[in-house]
Design an enzyme around this catalytic site. Sequence first.
Site, PDB file in Angstrom:
ATOM      1  N   ASP A  51       0.842  -1.203   0.000  1.00 56.96           N
ATOM      2  CA  ASP A  51       0.000   0.000   0.000  1.00 56.96           C
ATOM      3  C   ASP A  51       0.878   1.255   0.000  1.00 56.96           C
ATOM      4  O   ASP A  51       0.370   2.379  -0.036  1.00 56.96           O
ATOM      5  CB  ASP A  51      -1.007   0.000   1.158  1.00 56.96           C
ATOM      6  CG  ASP A  51      -0.350  -0.097   2.521  1.00 56.96           C
ATOM      7  OD1 ASP A  51       0.890  -0.181   2.591  1.00 56.96           O
ATOM      8  OD2 ASP A  51      -1.097  -0.081   3.521  1.00 56.96           O
ATOM      9  N   SER A  52       2.225   1.064  -0.026  1.00 60.30           N
ATOM     10  CA  SER A  52       3.141   2.181  -0.291  1.00 60.30           C
ATOM     11  C   SER A  52       2.872   2.755  -1.681  1.00 60.30           C
ATOM     12  O   SER A  52       3.374   3.831  -2.017  1.00 60.30           O
ATOM     13  CB  SER A  52       4.594   1.736  -0.158  1.00 60.30           C
ATOM     14  OG  SER A  52       4.823   0.543  -0.887  1.00 60.30           O
ATOM     15  N   ASP A  90      -1.059  -6.065  -0.157  1.00 60.63           N
ATOM     16  CA  ASP A  90      -1.503  -5.447   1.097  1.00 60.63           C
ATOM     17  C   ASP A  90      -3.011  -5.241   1.101  1.00 60.63           C
ATOM     18  O   ASP A  90      -3.576  -4.705   0.132  1.00 60.63           O
ATOM     19  CB  ASP A  90      -0.855  -4.058   1.248  1.00 60.63           C
ATOM     20  CG  ASP A  90       0.436  -4.097   2.037  1.00 60.63           C
ATOM     21  OD1 ASP A  90       0.639  -5.046   2.821  1.00 60.63           O
ATOM     22  OD2 ASP A  90       1.251  -3.173   1.865  1.00 60.63           O
ATOM     23  N   LYS A 120      -1.337  -9.404   2.798  1.00 58.79           N
ATOM     24  CA  LYS A 120      -0.594  -8.974   3.994  1.00 58.79           C
ATOM     25  C   LYS A 120      -1.475  -8.014   4.790  1.00 58.79           C
ATOM     26  O   LYS A 120      -2.141  -7.146   4.207  1.00 58.79           O
ATOM     27  CB  LYS A 120       0.727  -8.303   3.597  1.00 58.79           C
ATOM     28  CG  LYS A 120       1.500  -7.718   4.787  1.00 58.79           C
ATOM     29  CD  LYS A 120       2.959  -7.421   4.461  1.00 58.79           C
ATOM     30  CE  LYS A 120       3.191  -6.107   3.768  1.00 58.79           C
ATOM     31  NZ  LYS A 120       2.753  -4.895   4.500  1.00 58.79           N
ATOM     32  N   GLU A 122      -1.536  -5.574   8.516  1.00 55.06           N
ATOM     33  CA  GLU A 122      -0.732  -4.978   9.588  1.00 55.06           C
ATOM     34  C   GLU A 122      -1.409  -5.213  10.935  1.00 55.06           C
ATOM     35  O   GLU A 122      -2.615  -4.985  11.073  1.00 55.06           O
ATOM     36  CB  GLU A 122      -0.593  -3.461   9.355  1.00 55.06           C
ATOM     37  CG  GLU A 122       0.224  -3.131   8.117  1.00 55.06           C
ATOM     38  CD  GLU A 122       0.436  -1.630   7.920  1.00 55.06           C
ATOM     39  OE1 GLU A 122       0.063  -0.833   8.819  1.00 55.06           O
ATOM     40  OE2 GLU A 122       0.976  -1.254   6.872  1.00 55.06           O
ATOM     41  N   GLU A 189       9.124  -4.368  10.484  1.00 56.67           N
ATOM     42  CA  GLU A 189       9.551  -3.067   9.942  1.00 56.67           C
ATOM     43  C   GLU A 189      10.118  -2.180  11.050  1.00 56.67           C
ATOM     44  O   GLU A 189       9.484  -1.956  12.082  1.00 56.67           O
ATOM     45  CB  GLU A 189       8.353  -2.370   9.253  1.00 56.67           C
ATOM     46  CG  GLU A 189       8.751  -1.020   8.666  1.00 56.67           C
ATOM     47  CD  GLU A 189       7.770  -0.462   7.651  1.00 56.67           C
ATOM     48  OE1 GLU A 189       6.776  -1.154   7.309  1.00 56.67           O
ATOM     49  OE2 GLU A 189       7.982   0.682   7.207  1.00 56.67           O
TER      50      GLU A 189
HETATM   51  O1  KIV Z   1       3.553  -1.109   1.623  1.00 54.38           O
HETATM   52  C1  KIV Z   1       4.717  -1.527   1.625  1.00 54.38           C
HETATM   53  O2  KIV Z   1       5.518  -1.247   0.715  1.00 54.38           O
HETATM   54  C2  KIV Z   1       5.146  -2.355   2.737  1.00 54.38           C
HETATM   55  C3  KIV Z   1       6.618  -2.636   2.865  1.00 54.38           C
HETATM   56  C4  KIV Z   1       7.337  -1.439   3.316  1.00 54.38           C
HETATM   57  C5  KIV Z   1       6.878  -3.794   3.739  1.00 54.38           C
HETATM   58  O3  KIV Z   1       4.354  -2.762   3.514  1.00 54.38           O
END
Ligand code: KIV
Length: 271
Positions: A51-52, A90, A120, A122, A189
Amino acid sequence: MSVSKEVKRITTHTLQEMKSKGEKIAMLTAYDYSMAKIVDEAGMDVILVGDSASNVMAGHETTLPITLDQMIYHASSVVRAAGRSLVIVDLPFGSYQGNSKEALNSAIRIMKEAGAHGVKLEGGVEISESVTRILTAGIPVMGHLGLTPQSIYKFGTYTVRAKEEAEARKLRDDALALQELGCFAIVLEKIPASLAKDVSESLSIPTIGIGAGKYCDGQVLVIHDMLGINKEFKPRFLRQYADLNNIMNSAFKNYINDVKGKSFPNDKEQY
Ligand code: KIV
């Protein structure tokens, strides 16, 4: 995408075997077809559609604004490019914290509409119901502990997490809980390397670190950061493998000069 016979697809089981053999896992983010194709062909074990994307693709300050539909768009582009890498996506902020049924529906959409190989999430014990429900549907889940950017407004800063014993203890407990629930791996992280070492050694599933030191079972970086596309973001944990910002900037400048100087296109570059 159909996979040719010679290409052996990485699976969650492959990652488990890698941990057992002491072979490190390489993971990188990607958000579009063309980049993901290069990453996959280079031999990356895991591609994370993070989600980056909210930051590096859309220019938002945080990861919070990206929607499930937008994640599915990015993920489906990446899946079309990946012949070998395991593609993990994510679940975005707000798509799984409300209740476990909503979490399952979000994960199902990502698997069905994007063709992803896993998701994924969090968080630790507080999201255990959602993790369990997703796993029950046969969807592989990767955990994410330590600095969890979807909680940035709770933390207040992007500094190193779990330096204090109470937070470190919770992280250890969360990691064990996620493993017991059935997660196949956990991202750690921005936590102290010594804590990441303890956690990695105490778990049978692989840990993937970002800013968590050398003892994790694998590493992940954001592709724009490691390629040097973002000029401003240079944390200590980041190793920059290319200087694409300068390379692209000079390519664009050369193009502008050629167009304005009327040297492009030349006689050979036309019909
Ligand atoms: O969203 C992302 O890129 C991440 C990584 C930094 C692990 O969760």
